[in-house]
Design a protein around this motif. Structure first.
Motif, PDB file in Angstrom:
ATOM      1  N   PHE A 110       0.960  -1.159   0.040  1.00 36.41           N
ATOM      2  CA  PHE A 110       0.032  -0.102   0.092  1.00 36.41           C
ATOM      3  C   PHE A 110       0.857   1.458   0.063  1.00 36.41           C
ATOM      4  O   PHE A 110       0.551   2.333  -0.619  1.00 36.41           O
ATOM      5  N   TYR A 111       1.923   1.354   0.846  1.00 39.45           N
ATOM      6  CA  TYR A 111       2.666   2.391   0.853  1.00 39.45           C
ATOM      7  C   TYR A 111       4.198   2.148   0.210  1.00 39.45           C
ATOM      8  O   TYR A 111       4.745   0.849   0.594  1.00 39.45           O
ATOM      9  N   MET A 112       5.076   2.917  -0.226  1.00 43.10           N
ATOM     10  CA  MET A 112       6.244   2.773  -0.729  1.00 43.10           C
ATOM     11  C   MET A 112       6.987   4.338  -0.645  1.00 43.10           C
ATOM     12  O   MET A 112       6.587   5.363  -1.168  1.00 43.10           O
ATOM     13  N   LEU A 113       7.830   4.021   0.552  1.00 41.59           N
ATOM     14  CA  LEU A 113       8.701   5.228   0.812  1.00 41.59           C
ATOM     15  C   LEU A 113      10.282   5.090   0.463  1.00 41.59           C
ATOM     16  O   LEU A 113      10.725   4.007   0.611  1.00 41.59           O
ATOM     17  N   ASP A 114      10.737   6.120  -0.157  1.00 33.29           N
ATOM     18  CA  ASP A 114      11.948   6.251  -0.634  1.00 33.29           C
ATOM     19  C   ASP A 114      12.879   7.085   0.481  1.00 33.29           C
ATOM     20  O   ASP A 114      12.544   8.032   0.857  1.00 33.29           O
ATOM     21  N   PHE A 115      14.130   6.545   0.843  1.00 28.14           N
ATOM     22  CA  PHE A 115      14.702   7.043   1.851  1.00 28.14           C
ATOM     23  C   PHE A 115      16.160   7.713   1.138  1.00 28.14           C
ATOM     24  O   PHE A 115      16.883   7.087   0.781  1.00 28.14           O
ATOM     25  N   ASP A 116      16.246   8.902   0.655  1.00 33.06           N
ATOM     26  CA  ASP A 116      17.416   9.660   0.143  1.00 33.06           C
ATOM     27  C   ASP A 116      18.165  10.339   1.059  1.00 33.06           C
ATOM     28  O   ASP A 116      18.189  10.120   2.400  1.00 33.06           O
ATOM     29  N   GLY A 117      19.271  11.032   0.757  1.00 36.11           N
ATOM     30  CA  GLY A 117      20.120  11.639   1.518  1.00 36.11           C
ATOM     31  C   GLY A 117      19.622  12.489   2.463  1.00 36.11           C
ATOM     32  O   GLY A 117      18.331  13.316   2.375  1.00 36.11           O
ATOM     33  N   LEU A 118      20.355  13.037   3.525  1.00 37.56           N
ATOM     34  CA  LEU A 118      19.758  13.936   4.544  1.00 37.56           C
ATOM     35  C   LEU A 118      19.723  15.491   4.050  1.00 37.56           C
ATOM     36  O   LEU A 118      20.891  15.650   3.263  1.00 37.56           O
ATOM     37  N   ASP A 119      18.800  16.068   4.316  1.00 37.25           N
ATOM     38  CA  ASP A 119      19.006  17.458   4.021  1.00 37.25           C
ATOM     39  C   ASP A 119      19.452  18.605   4.931  1.00 37.25           C
ATOM     40  O   ASP A 119      19.810  18.047   6.124  1.00 37.25           O
ATOM     41  N   ALA A 120      19.786  19.671   4.617  1.00 33.94           N
ATOM     42  CA  ALA A 120      20.464  20.431   5.557  1.00 33.94           C
ATOM     43  C   ALA A 120      19.899  20.862   6.841  1.00 33.94           C
ATOM     44  O   ALA A 120      20.206  20.906   7.983  1.00 33.94           O
ATOM     45  N   THR A 121      18.415  20.952   6.691  1.00 34.65           N
ATOM     46  CA  THR A 121      17.293  21.310   7.685  1.00 34.65           C
ATOM     47  C   THR A 121      17.567  19.869   8.853  1.00 34.65           C
ATOM     48  O   THR A 121      17.900  20.178  10.026  1.00 34.65           O
ATOM     49  N   PHE A 122      17.603  18.606   8.424  1.00 33.57           N
ATOM     50  CA  PHE A 122      18.049  17.522   9.071  1.00 33.57           C
ATOM     51  C   PHE A 122      19.217  17.445   9.931  1.00 33.57           C
ATOM     52  O   PHE A 122      19.235  17.301  11.150  1.00 33.57           O
ATOM     53  N   ILE A 123      20.336  17.993   9.207  1.00 37.57           N
ATOM     54  CA  ILE A 123      21.683  17.806   9.725  1.00 37.57           C
ATOM     55  C   ILE A 123      21.646  19.064  10.815  1.00 37.57           C
ATOM     56  O   ILE A 123      22.447  18.808  11.862  1.00 37.57           O
ATOM     57  N   THR A 124      21.329  20.048  10.322  1.00 39.47           N
ATOM     58  CA  THR A 124      21.218  21.249  11.349  1.00 39.47           C
ATOM     59  C   THR A 124      20.734  20.955  12.636  1.00 39.47           C
ATOM     60  O   THR A 124      21.327  21.201  13.881  1.00 39.47           O
ATOM     61  N   GLU A 125      19.352  20.306  12.664  1.00 38.71           N
ATOM     62  CA  GLU A 125      18.666  19.703  13.868  1.00 38.71           C
ATOM     63  C   GLU A 125      19.480  18.900  14.666  1.00 38.71           C
ATOM     64  O   GLU A 125      19.812  18.806  15.944  1.00 38.71           O
ATOM     65  N   TYR A 126      19.983  18.083  13.899  1.00 35.71           N
ATOM     66  CA  TYR A 126      20.977  16.840  14.630  1.00 35.71           C
ATOM     67  C   TYR A 126      22.165  17.442  15.363  1.00 35.71           C
ATOM     68  O   TYR A 126      22.569  16.998  16.553  1.00 35.71           O
ATOM     69  N   CYS A 127      22.859  18.497  14.641  1.00 35.52           N
ATOM     70  CA  CYS A 127      24.010  19.075  15.366  1.00 35.52           C
ATOM     71  C   CYS A 127      23.583  19.827  16.336  1.00 35.52           C
ATOM     72  O   CYS A 127      24.409  19.980  17.324  1.00 35.52           O
ATOM     73  N   ASN A 128      22.539  20.677  16.272  1.00 35.91           N
ATOM     74  CA  ASN A 128      22.156  21.343  17.521  1.00 35.91           C
ATOM     75  C   ASN A 128      21.920  20.604  18.655  1.00 35.91           C
ATOM     76  O   ASN A 128      21.879  21.114  19.762  1.00 35.91           O
ATOM     77  N   ASP A 129      21.473  19.154  18.447  1.00 36.56           N
ATOM     78  CA  ASP A 129      21.104  18.222  19.668  1.00 36.56           C
ATOM     79  C   ASP A 129      22.441  17.620  20.173  1.00 36.56           C
ATOM     80  O   ASP A 129      22.449  17.219  21.347  1.00 36.56           O
ATOM     81  N   ASN A 130      23.411  17.382  19.016  1.00 35.77           N
ATOM     82  CA  ASN A 130      24.328  16.409  19.372  1.00 35.77           C
ATOM     83  C   ASN A 130      25.720  17.046  19.283  1.00 35.77           C
ATOM     84  O   ASN A 130      26.815  16.391  19.948  1.00 35.77           O
ATOM     85  N   LEU A 131      26.103  18.095  18.624  1.00 36.20           N
ATOM     86  CA  LEU A 131      27.242  18.591  18.629  1.00 36.20           C
ATOM     87  C   LEU A 131      27.608  19.432  19.703  1.00 36.20           C
ATOM     88  O   LEU A 131      26.788  20.221  20.216  1.00 36.20           O
ATOM     89  N   LYS A 132      28.971  19.434  20.206  1.00 36.05           N
ATOM     90  CA  LYS A 132      29.221  20.026  21.390  1.00 36.05           C
ATOM     91  C   LYS A 132      29.175  21.438  21.191  1.00 36.05           C
ATOM     92  O   LYS A 132      29.583  22.039  20.108  1.00 36.05           O
TER      93      LYS A 132
END
Length: 379
Positions: free
Chosen positions: A186-208
């Motif tokens: 029923f569903y088909m989801l593609d997982f492509d590379g991470l965008d800048a928004t995702f990377i920025t959010e992750y860095c805000n939470d995990n980068l010193k």
């Protein structure tokens, strides 16, 4: 007191403590096993999935929607999650199993062997309660013939309520009868590379905090890859925190190399003497590769090239009609070259690279965006 356990026409002596009957399969993870000598199939419990830390991107919303759809539909629902290793598809599959168990006491059966055929179908049919069935790396476990046999299970012919979740690295290796068939998947989801928004959010939470100023640089590094995945991001941030290093220094040691990446396709724009070269004068509309690892050569048609003609004389020395002279490629085309040393600007949010070479010619590469088409694209 002696107890006897009946199996078919056979009886085995057993104790009361050994009898632990359940009307439903408890929530948890299981794999399918077979008794020796092609005996009956059974389930063996394995460790449940766990998920530590924050869930990024649209994982929670996708989980909610898939589970809501599954509960709303009367029978089986199939979901395909496609993408390269480390892209996040397995995280979503695990999150579905975790949330299905926590919210609705739904068990998960993990398929790690190419089970198919009437015996397997009947066994799955005997499990009447709502159940999630996870086929991880489907195209590696099931060859082409086995995939064909598995279609019956996905068809929804059996009335039991199952959530079939298929993960794959290459959706084009999945049987064509599963693609564009929502009755099966029923569903088909593609997982492509991470965008800048995702990377920025992750860095805000995990980068010193003292390394936060490297976030934009990390986004630029990610733009060099066709698909910068979550594994790459996690490892890079971890190493930056460990050694207080910039991302380019971290990549010197990590198994995250732009040169291993096949690169992207880019739209081309060339500016010479303050004027843009017309698109129809370019030899190619796009360029494929890695802008920081490749010599970029662009060819465009020279402007205002006069047509050379030569005159022939006949046997008595009279001039005949002029005929065109065939020119060499160098007479008609200009070739300009750019290297990483000519790079002047990177816009990681849109995937744009700007070069200026020693001849004063500007090249702009814009990453071509992959588009998933549907019938609405026709309007």
């Amino acid at each position: 007191m002696t107890y006897f356990l009946k199996s078919g026409t056979s009886f085995r002596v057993t104790s009361k403590e050994a009898l632990d009957l359940h009307e439903t399969l408890p929530a948890g993870n299981y794999v399918v096993k077979e008794m020796p000598m092609e005996g009956p199939l059974y389930l063996e419990r394995i460790d449940s999935f766990s998920f530590k830390g924050k869930r990024y991107g649209d994982m929670d919303s996708n989980t909610d929607r898939i589970l809501s759809t599954f509960l709303d539909r009367p029978s089986a629902t199939g979901v395909m999650l496609a993408g390269e290793k480390g892209s996040g598809k397995s995280h979503l599959a695990k999150n579905l199993a975790i949330e299905a168990a926590a919210r609705f006491d739904i068990p998960c059966i993990v398929i790690n062997a190419p089970w198919c055929g009437d015996k397997f179908n009947a066994f799955m049919q005997s499990i009447e309660q709502p159940t999630m069935v996870l086929f991880d790396e489907f195209e590696k476990v099931y060859d082409e013939e086995d995939q064909e046999k598995a279609l019956t299970l996905l068809d929804g012919v059996f009335p039991s309520k199952k959530l079939f979740v298929i993960t794959c690295n290459d959706k084009w290796r999945i049987n064509q009868n599963m693609r564009n068939r929502p009755g099966r998947l029923f569903y088909m989801l593609d997982f492509d590379g991470l965008d800048a928004t995702f990377i920025t959010e992750y860095c805000n939470d995990n980068l010193k905090p003292r390394l936060q100023h490297y976030t934009d640089k990390l986004c630029q590094v990610a733009s060099l890859f066709a698909k910068f995945n979550f594994d790459m991001l996690k490892a890079t941030v971890e190493e930056m925190n460990r050694y207080d290093e910039a991302p380019e220094k971290v990549l010197r040691m990590l198994n995250v190399k732009p040169e291993f990446d096949k690169g992207n396709a880019y739209n081309i724009k060339v500016v010479k003497d303050g004027e843009e070269v017309p698109q129809n004068d370019l030899e190619d509309e796009t360029w494929d590769g890695n802008p920081l690892q490749s010599l970029i050569q662009i060819m465009y048609r020279k402007r205002d090239v006069p047509k050379l003609r030569k005159h022939r004389t006949n046997e008595i020395g009279e001039a005949e009609a002029a005929t065109p002279v065939r020119r060499s490629t160098s007479d008609l085309w200009e070739t300009v070259r750019f290297t990483a040393a000519d790079l002047t600007k990177i816009d990681s949010k849109v995937g744009k690279f700007v070069f200026l070479n020693k001849d004063g010619i500007t090249l702009v590469l814009d990453k071509v965006k992959e588009v998933s088409y549907n019938y609405m694209d026709a309007f």
